[in-house]
Design a protein around this motif. Structure first.
Motif, mmCIF file in Angstrom:
data_model
loop_
_atom_site.group_PDB
_atom_site.id
_atom_site.type_symbol
_atom_site.label_atom_id
_atom_site.label_comp_id
_atom_site.label_asym_id
_atom_site.label_seq_id
_atom_site.Cartn_x
_atom_site.Cartn_y
_atom_site.Cartn_z
ATOM 1 N N LEU A 24 -0.970 -1.792 -4.793
ATOM 2 C CA LEU A 24 -2.131 -1.289 -4.058
ATOM 3 C C LEU A 24 -2.335 0.177 -4.402
ATOM 4 C CD1 LEU A 24 -1.813 -2.914 -0.499
ATOM 5 C CD2 LEU A 24 -3.171 -3.662 -2.457
ATOM 6 N N ASP A 25 -3.488 0.471 -4.934
ATOM 7 C CA ASP A 25 -3.824 1.818 -5.370
ATOM 8 C C ASP A 25 -5.151 2.214 -4.722
ATOM 9 O OD1 ASP A 25 -4.657 4.095 -6.703
ATOM 10 O OD2 ASP A 25 -4.020 3.400 -8.668
ATOM 11 N N PRO A 26 -5.174 3.261 -3.893
ATOM 12 C CA PRO A 26 -6.427 3.650 -3.229
ATOM 13 C C PRO A 26 -7.572 3.944 -4.190
ATOM 14 C CG PRO A 26 -4.570 4.779 -2.226
ATOM 15 C CD PRO A 26 -4.044 4.102 -3.456
ATOM 16 N N MET A 27 -7.253 4.285 -5.454
ATOM 17 C CA MET A 27 -8.309 4.528 -6.429
ATOM 18 C C MET A 27 -8.963 3.219 -6.871
ATOM 19 S SD MET A 27 -8.104 6.427 -10.152
ATOM 20 C CE MET A 27 -7.149 5.119 -10.916
ATOM 21 N N LEU A 28 -8.192 2.132 -6.867
ATOM 22 C CA LEU A 28 -8.677 0.863 -7.395
ATOM 23 C C LEU A 28 -8.974 -0.171 -6.318
ATOM 24 C CD1 LEU A 28 -6.175 0.353 -10.365
ATOM 25 C CD2 LEU A 28 -8.276 1.688 -10.330
ATOM 26 N N ASP A 29 -8.331 -0.039 -5.155
ATOM 27 C CA ASP A 29 -8.389 -1.082 -4.139
ATOM 28 C C ASP A 29 -9.024 -0.587 -2.845
ATOM 29 O OD1 ASP A 29 -6.808 -3.034 -5.677
ATOM 30 O OD2 ASP A 29 -5.165 -1.636 -5.346
ATOM 31 N N PHE A 30 -9.705 -1.492 -2.175
ATOM 32 C CA PHE A 30 -10.147 -1.273 -0.798
ATOM 33 C C PHE A 30 -9.059 -1.877 0.087
ATOM 34 C CE2 PHE A 30 -12.281 -2.362 3.118
ATOM 35 C CZ PHE A 30 -13.146 -1.293 3.340
ATOM 36 N N ILE A 31 -8.387 -1.039 0.880
ATOM 37 C CA ILE A 31 -7.169 -1.457 1.575
ATOM 38 C C ILE A 31 -7.407 -1.548 3.076
ATOM 39 C CG2 ILE A 31 -4.739 -0.922 2.022
ATOM 40 C CD1 ILE A 31 -4.755 0.695 -0.603
ATOM 41 N N ALA A 32 -7.187 -2.747 3.612
ATOM 42 C CA ALA A 32 -7.226 -2.968 5.059
ATOM 43 C C ALA A 32 -5.801 -2.872 5.595
ATOM 44 C CB ALA A 32 -7.813 -4.340 5.372
ATOM 45 N N GLU A 33 -5.619 -2.132 6.687
ATOM 46 C CA GLU A 33 -4.304 -1.956 7.298
ATOM 47 C C GLU A 33 -4.264 -2.704 8.634
ATOM 48 O OE1 GLU A 33 -3.494 2.178 7.656
ATOM 49 O OE2 GLU A 33 -3.419 2.530 5.485
ATOM 50 N N VAL A 34 -3.262 -3.572 8.776
ATOM 51 C CA VAL A 34 -3.077 -4.332 10.013
ATOM 52 C C VAL A 34 -1.705 -3.985 10.579
ATOM 53 C CG1 VAL A 34 -2.999 -6.616 11.082
ATOM 54 C CG2 VAL A 34 -4.508 -6.204 9.104
ATOM 55 N N ARG A 35 -1.699 -3.283 11.718
ATOM 56 C CA ARG A 35 -0.439 -2.897 12.370
ATOM 57 C C ARG A 35 -0.206 -3.800 13.582
ATOM 58 N NH1 ARG A 35 -2.803 2.050 10.898
ATOM 59 N NH2 ARG A 35 -1.475 3.383 9.577
ATOM 60 N N PHE A 36 1.008 -4.338 13.678
ATOM 61 C CA PHE A 36 1.356 -5.221 14.780
ATOM 62 C C PHE A 36 2.142 -4.450 15.837
ATOM 63 C CE2 PHE A 36 1.537 -7.775 10.793
ATOM 64 C CZ PHE A 36 0.396 -8.549 11.002
ATOM 65 N N GLU A 37 1.915 -4.768 17.118
ATOM 66 C CA GLU A 37 2.660 -4.097 18.190
ATOM 67 C C GLU A 37 4.156 -4.363 18.066
ATOM 68 O OE1 GLU A 37 1.208 -4.940 22.048
ATOM 69 O OE2 GLU A 37 -0.827 -4.209 21.652
ATOM 70 N N GLN A 38 4.501 -5.572 17.696
ATOM 71 C CA GLN A 38 5.883 -5.962 17.442
ATOM 72 C C GLN A 38 5.926 -6.661 16.081
ATOM 73 O OE1 GLN A 38 8.475 -5.174 19.333
ATOM 74 N NE2 GLN A 38 7.173 -4.184 20.887
ATOM 75 N N PRO A 39 7.050 -6.556 15.369
ATOM 76 C CA PRO A 39 7.134 -7.254 14.082
ATOM 77 C C PRO A 39 6.785 -8.731 14.221
ATOM 78 C CG PRO A 39 8.989 -5.757 14.325
ATOM 79 C CD PRO A 39 8.266 -5.758 15.648
ATOM 80 N N VAL A 40 6.001 -9.217 13.270
ATOM 81 C CA VAL A 40 5.505 -10.586 13.294
ATOM 82 C C VAL A 40 6.020 -11.327 12.068
ATOM 83 C CG1 VAL A 40 3.438 -12.033 13.151
ATOM 84 C CG2 VAL A 40 3.427 -9.971 14.572
ATOM 85 N N THR A 41 6.555 -12.522 12.298
ATOM 86 C CA THR A 41 6.952 -13.387 11.190
ATOM 87 C C THR A 41 5.771 -14.280 10.832
ATOM 88 O OG1 THR A 41 9.269 -13.387 11.884
ATOM 89 C CG2 THR A 41 8.561 -15.154 10.410
ATOM 90 N N LEU A 42 5.328 -14.185 9.593
ATOM 91 C CA LEU A 42 4.142 -14.910 9.158
ATOM 92 C C LEU A 42 4.547 -16.191 8.446
ATOM 93 C CD1 LEU A 42 2.161 -11.872 7.694
ATOM 94 C CD2 LEU A 42 1.882 -12.920 9.954
ATOM 95 N N PRO A 43 4.255 -17.360 9.042
ATOM 96 C CA PRO A 43 4.596 -18.617 8.366
ATOM 97 C C PRO A 43 3.833 -18.786 7.051
ATOM 98 C CG PRO A 43 3.189 -19.022 10.285
ATOM 99 C CD PRO A 43 3.576 -17.584 10.348
ATOM 100 N N ARG A 44 2.679 -18.163 6.950
ATOM 101 C CA ARG A 44 1.918 -18.160 5.698
ATOM 102 C C ARG A 44 1.055 -16.900 5.673
ATOM 103 N NH1 ARG A 44 -0.318 -22.052 8.909
ATOM 104 N NH2 ARG A 44 -2.494 -21.724 9.565
ATOM 105 N N LEU A 45 0.740 -16.477 4.480
ATOM 106 C CA LEU A 45 -0.084 -15.288 4.306
ATOM 107 C C LEU A 45 -1.559 -15.669 4.386
ATOM 108 C CD1 LEU A 45 1.780 -13.522 1.362
ATOM 109 C CD2 LEU A 45 1.962 -13.028 3.811
#
Length: 391
Positions: free
Chosen positions: A132-153
Motif C-alpha cells: 500500500l503506497d499513498p502515492m499509488l493507492d486510495f487507502i480506506a482505514e478500518v479501526r476496530f474497538e477490539q481485535p476482530v478475527t475475520l473468517p474471510r476477507l
C-alpha cells in the motif's frame, strides 16, 4: 493525515532511496559486464513503439558492423554466494535513515538469529511500503474497538488491484489473510495502471463496499479526500502515458529459418520460452529485461518451434519496467545484431528501411530524457512503483 499514512510516506521515502541505490548498482554492474564481454562501448539500437494511446511512431536507429559476438558466455546472473550480512550491509548503505537496518560496523559480528531478525524487520517494512503506497493507492482505514478475527476477507467488485494490510496485536502489520485477528485493516485500491486511472464511479463503489464491511464489524471506514485523490490519479496517469514506451528491434531474414535453430540461438543467449509465447531474458531478481517474439504477433509454442519456419523477429524492451538503464539496451542491441548475423537477417524499421546511425543517436537522447523524467517524478524504471503502474 493519519499516523499510518505518515508512516507509510516515511517508509516510501526510505524505499525510494533503496531503489535509487539498487538501480545505480545494477546499472554500474551491467556496464562493467558489457565492457568485459564486448571490450568497448557501443551505441544502442532502439525503436519507439506505440504506448497507451497506440499512436507512437517508430524511430530509425542504425548499427555498427564490427560488434563482437554477444552470444559468447556473458553471464547475466550473479553468484548465489551472497550472505545475510552482505544483504544487510547493502540495505544499510542504501537506507542510512532506516531504523530497520543496524550499523554496518556491527553486522559482521551478528549471530544468525540477529541477522534473521534484522532481515525480518526489513522485509516487514518493505512489505508495508510496497503493498500500500499513498502515492499509488486510495487507502480506506478500518479501526476496530477490539481485535476482530475475520473468517474471510472482504471482496470488492472493482477492476483494479486491491490489497489489504492488517495490524495483528502480536506480530504487527502484515498482508491481511483470513482467520487472523486484527485491530485495524487498511484496504487500498490502486488508482492508476496501464488501463488508465480509477474513475469517480469506481471509487465511490469501492468506498461504499469498504464502509459496508466496516459497519458489519461495528466500525466505520475513514477515507482520504476523494476529489483530491482523483485529480492526483488523472495527473499521474497523464505522466505515465508520456513515458509508457516499448522499444523494439525488427529482424527480417533473407530466407526463412526453422524454429529449432531459433530456440537454440535464444537459449544459448540465456533466454527461455515463457507462457506468453516470447523468449524472455531475466534479471537476477527474475524481472524481464527484454523479450524476443514473432514479428507477426503470433506467439511461439513448443509445437510451432518444432515444425514451423520463421522469417521475421522483434526484440522488445518495456522501458518503464526495466532497471539498469542504457547498459541493458546495449545487451539487447548486441543480441539483436548477433541474431541478425546468425540468421542472415537485417535490422530494419517499420518501413522496411535499414536502421541508421542518426536514428540511434536520436532515440538514445529520447530514452535518456524518459529516464530523467521518471527519476524526477520519483518512479525509477524497474522499481516496485513502476512495475505496479505499468502492469
Amino acid at each position: 493525515m493519519s499516523d499510518f499514512q505518515l508512516g507509510i510516506l516515511a517508509l516510501g521515502a526510505v524505499v525510494i532511496g533503496a531503489v535509487f541505490g539498487y538501480n545505480w548498482f545494477q546499472e554500474r554492474r551491467y556496464r562493467q559486464q558489457t565492457k568485459t564481454a564486448f571490450e568497448r562501448e557501443h551505441p544502442d539500437v532502439l525503436l519507439d513503439v506505440p504506448g497507451r494511446d497506440g499512436k507512437g511512431e517508430r524511430l530509425e536507429p542504425a548499427l555498427d558492423d564490427d560488434m563482437p559476438n554477444p552470444l559468447d558466455p556473458a553471464p547475466h546472473k550473479e553468484s548465489a554466494g551472497s550472505t545475510q550480512a552482505d544483504t544487510l550491509i547493502r540495505y544499510a548503505q542504501a537506507n542510512p535513515a532506516s531504523e530497520a537496518a543496524p550499523d554496518v560496523a556491527d553486522m559482521t559480528e551478528m549471530s544468525e538469529d540477529e541477522l534473521d531478525q534484522s532481515l525480518s524487520s526489513i522485509e516487514q517494512q518493505l512489505l508495508i511500503a510496497t503493498l500500500l503506497d499513498p502515492m499509488l493507492d486510495f487507502i480506506a482505514e478500518v479501526r476496530f474497538e477490539q481485535p476482530v478475527t475475520l473468517p474471510r476477507l472482504p471482496s470488492f467488485a472493482i477492476d483494479k488491484r486491491v490489497e489489504m494490510l492488517g495490524n495483528n496485536p502480536d506480530s504487527g502489520w502484515e498482508r491481511a489473510r483470513a482467520n487472523r485477528s486484527y485491530s485495524q485493516l487498511n484496504i487500498g485500491v490502486q488508482m492508476v495502471d496501464r488501463r488508465g486511472p480509477l474513475n469517480e464511479s469506481e471509487l465511490n463503489a469501492f468506498c461504499s463496499q469498504a464502509q459496508d464491511f466496516a459497519e458489519q464489524h461495528g466500525s466505520n471506514a475513514s477515507f482520504p479526500q476523494r476529489q483530491t485523490r482523483l485529480t492526483a490519479a488523472r495527473e499521474l496517469d497523464q505522466f505515465c502515458a508520456g513515458v509508457d514506451v516499448m522499444i523494439g528491434l525488427n529482424l527480417l531474414a533473407a530466407a526463412p529459418f526453422d524454429g529449432e535453430r531459433l530456440r537454440a540461438l535464444a537459449e544459448s543467449a540465456g533466454m527461455q520460452l515463457e507462457a506468453d509465447g516470447h523468449f524472455h531474458y531475466l534479471s537476477d531478481s527474475g524481472n524481464v529485461l527484454f523479450m524476443l517474439g514473432n514479428a507477426n504477433g503470433q506467439p511461439f509454442s513448443q509445437d510451432s518451434l518444432a515444425h514451423d519456419d520463421f522469417s521475421a523477429l522483434t526484440l522488445l524492451f518495456d522501458v518503464p519496467r526495466v532497471a539498469g538503464g542504457i547498459s541493458v539496451f546495449d545487451r539487447a542491441v548486441a543480441l539483436a545484431r548477433q541474431l541478425a548475423g546468425e540468421l542472415d537477417a537485417q535490422l530494419i524499421d517499420d518501413n522496411q528501411r535499414p536502421l541508421t546511425e542518426s536514428g540511434i543517436n536520436t532515440i538514445r537522447h529520447q530514452l535518456q530524457q524518459l529516464y530523467s523524467r521518471m527519476d524526477d517524478r520519483g518512479i525509477a524504471p524497474g522499481s516496485v512503483a513502476a512495475l505496479r503502474l505499468f502492469a
